[in-house]
Scaffold this motif. Structure first.
Motif, short mmCIF file in Angstrom:
data_model
loop_
_atom_site.label_atom_id
_atom_site.label_comp_id
_atom_site.label_asym_id
_atom_site.label_seq_id
_atom_site.Cartn_x
_atom_site.Cartn_y
_atom_site.Cartn_z
N PRO A 115 0.82 -1.24 0.00
CA PRO A 115 0.00 0.00 0.00
C PRO A 115 0.84 1.27 0.00
O PRO A 115 0.39 2.31 -0.48
N PHE A 118 1.75 3.45 -3.19
CA PHE A 118 0.79 4.36 -3.81
C PHE A 118 0.98 5.79 -3.32
O PHE A 118 1.30 6.01 -2.14
N GLN A 119 0.75 6.71 -4.21
CA GLN A 119 0.99 8.13 -3.94
C GLN A 119 0.31 8.59 -2.65
O GLN A 119 0.91 9.29 -1.84
N ALA A 120 -0.94 8.15 -2.45
CA ALA A 120 -1.71 8.63 -1.29
C ALA A 120 -1.11 8.17 0.04
O ALA A 120 -1.34 8.79 1.07
N ASN A 121 -0.35 7.07 0.02
CA ASN A 121 0.20 6.52 1.27
C ASN A 121 1.69 6.75 1.44
O ASN A 121 2.27 6.35 2.44
#
Lengths: 231, 269
Positions: A115, A118-121
């Protein structure tokens, strides 16, 4: 409980229920899969959702984390209307683990780190992966194991652990034991109970009424896309 | 324009004899129950009729030397290629909105670059055949890419949903399968480049040598064509898969507002 997200603009109001669903509906073409579904889940509670096949349980879970967009109604996560939030953020906060364990090629540790690719994490702090594995009843020795060699029960628990790495505010489990043998199912059930005892808010979907009654503080029964009762 | 060495009767006999090969394939298809007999028959018939018809059109365009007419012929080729390729995009809603911009955009762009660089003369003798080769190559790349893409998405739905549930954006969740589709669609093109001159002696170069052109010049021109075709294929594949991702079900496409238009894939989910 802290949320692992960098600033998202989402308000986390602890006075509100973890989930509050009002009059939720979902239509596929001519077919109504969810009709006027309303319920709430308090923080730290495990709600078991049960019902026959086709009653809308899985679609409900996917609406809760916006993998499927509802046709109508509202979903509030700790008081915030999820329809006004970034769906990527909602999926991280209200994390869904599917009924078939999906692990990617590589070690268990690489799967737990997945996870964070990913950019968001990317800017979120990484937890102690070994500690997260212990929380689902697997030892640190599993970190180096090839994910493709795990048993069904182990794989499902690694999937739950991977979701926990994001420290979601609500964990959604869709038939987490349906693909497992009885012994493995028992271990996963124990994992869910342990997580709930640790204060995790969980919504678990199961077609097994016995499992629903043993896992959930309350059981919501669904039929034909509607809530039959909550006991 | 008529070649004094060409005998129409001999030409038709040769064509008929060559068709025997197709007959053999049809027998093989029937014997092995491949279910391709009808498609092969229709494709062969279409090829014969289309090629003979297009010869008449090309002769007229060559003689007119009208640039607008050349553009119209190439645009028609792009439109037809887009329709053919769209049939390979099984399950994608309104596939023409993917195949037409992918094929026409990339073919036009690479042709325009070569024209602007002065590599290709703006004459019908060059633009029509080389343009048609470019459009054809783009069409095949588009079909291969979309066919693979829809297959990858259908068979990896659980992985995509898992990635989305773990905070991936739709682009991130689908990216591995987009990459696989682009790579798979370019395998024939890359192999063709690898085999150039060793296994394959391309038709254009062979024709030029037979016609008495300096072999070095023929080889140079063939390389220009190969680079043109490869770049058109690569651009088409990237554009087609990028546009196809946007046509996927809502979470994959990243459209989040309730009431957004839905796709066939989502309705069948």
């Amino acid at each position: 409980m802290t949320f692992a997200s960098a600033g998202t603009g989402l308000v986390h109001d602890h006075r509100c229920p973890a989930l509050r669903v009002r009059n939720l509906s979902r239509v596929f073409g001519e077919r109504s899969v969810l009709v006027g579904v309303s319920f709430s889940v308090e923080a730290g509670e495990t709600l078991a959702v049960t019902g026959p096949s086709g009653s809308g349980k899985s679609v409900l879970l996917k609406c809760l984390n916006r993998l499927i967009e509802p046709s109508g109604g509202t979903i509030e996560v700790f008081g915030t209307d999820s329809m006004h939030c970034d769906p990527v953020e909602i999926r991280r906060r209200v994390c869904l683990v599917g009924q078939v364990p999906v692990l990617f090629p590589g070690t268990v540790e690489e799967n737990l780190a997945y996870p964070f690719s990913f950019q968001a994490n990317r800017h979120c702090p990484r937890p102690d992966f070994g500690g997260v594995l212990e929380a689902v009843g697997l030892g640190r020795t599993y970190l180096a194991k090839d994910a493709q060699t795990l048993s069904g029960g182990e794989a499902q628990r690694v999937c739950i652990a991977r979701a926990l790495c994001l420290d979601p505010e609500v964990l959604l489990l869709d038939e987490p034991t349906s693909a497992l043998d009885r012994a493995s199912a028992g271990v996963v059930e124990e994992t869910i109970r342990r997580l709930n005892a640790g204060g995790r808010t969980i919504v678990v979907v199961t077609h097994d009424l016995r499992q629903a009654e043993t896992l959930g503080r309350r059981v919501m029964r669904m039929r034909d896309g509607r809530v039959e009762d909550i006991v | 324009m008529t070649d004094p060495l060409y005998d129409p009767a001999v030409g038709l006999v040769n064509l008929g004899l060559a068709l025997l090969l197709i007959g053999l394939v049809l027998i093989l298809s029937w014997y092995k129950q491949l279910g391709l007999s009808r498609e092969i028959g229709v494709a062969t018939l279409r090829a014969v009729v289309q090629l003979l018809l297009v010869v008449l059109i090309v002769v007229a365009v060559f003689e007119s030397e009208n640039l607008l007419l050349i553009v119209l012929v190439l645009a028609a080729m792009m439109g037809i290629a887009a329709v053919i390729s769209a049939k390979r995009a099984m399950g994608i809603h309104r596939p023409l909105r993917i195949t037409f911009p992918a094929i026409s955009g990339s073919s036009s762009a690479v042709l325009l670059v070569l024209i602007l660089l002065g590599v290709m003369p703006v004459t019908p003798e060059f633009l029509i055949p080389i343009g048609s080769m470019t459009v054809g190559a783009s069409m095949i790349a588009c079909s291969l890419a979309l066919n693979r893409f829809t297959g990858e998405i259908a068979s990896n739905r659980a992985k995509i949903e898992t990635a989305l549930c773990l905070g991936a954006t739709p682009e991130e969740a689908v990216a591995p399968f987009t990459r696989e589709s682009v790579k798979a669609s370019l395998i024939p093109s890359i192999d063709r480049l690898k085999a150039l001159g060793v296994v394959v002696l391309p038709g254009a170069m062979s024709g030029m040598i037979v016609a008495g052109v300096d072999p070095i010049w023929a080889a140079e021109y063939q390389l220009v064509i190969m680079f043109l075709l490869f770049s058109a294929e690569a651009f088409t594949s990237v554009i087609a898969t990028g546009l196809a991702r946007g046509a996927l079900p809502l979470p994959y496409a990243g459209m989040s507002a309730a009431g957004s238009p839905e796709t066939i894939l989502q309705k069948s989910a």
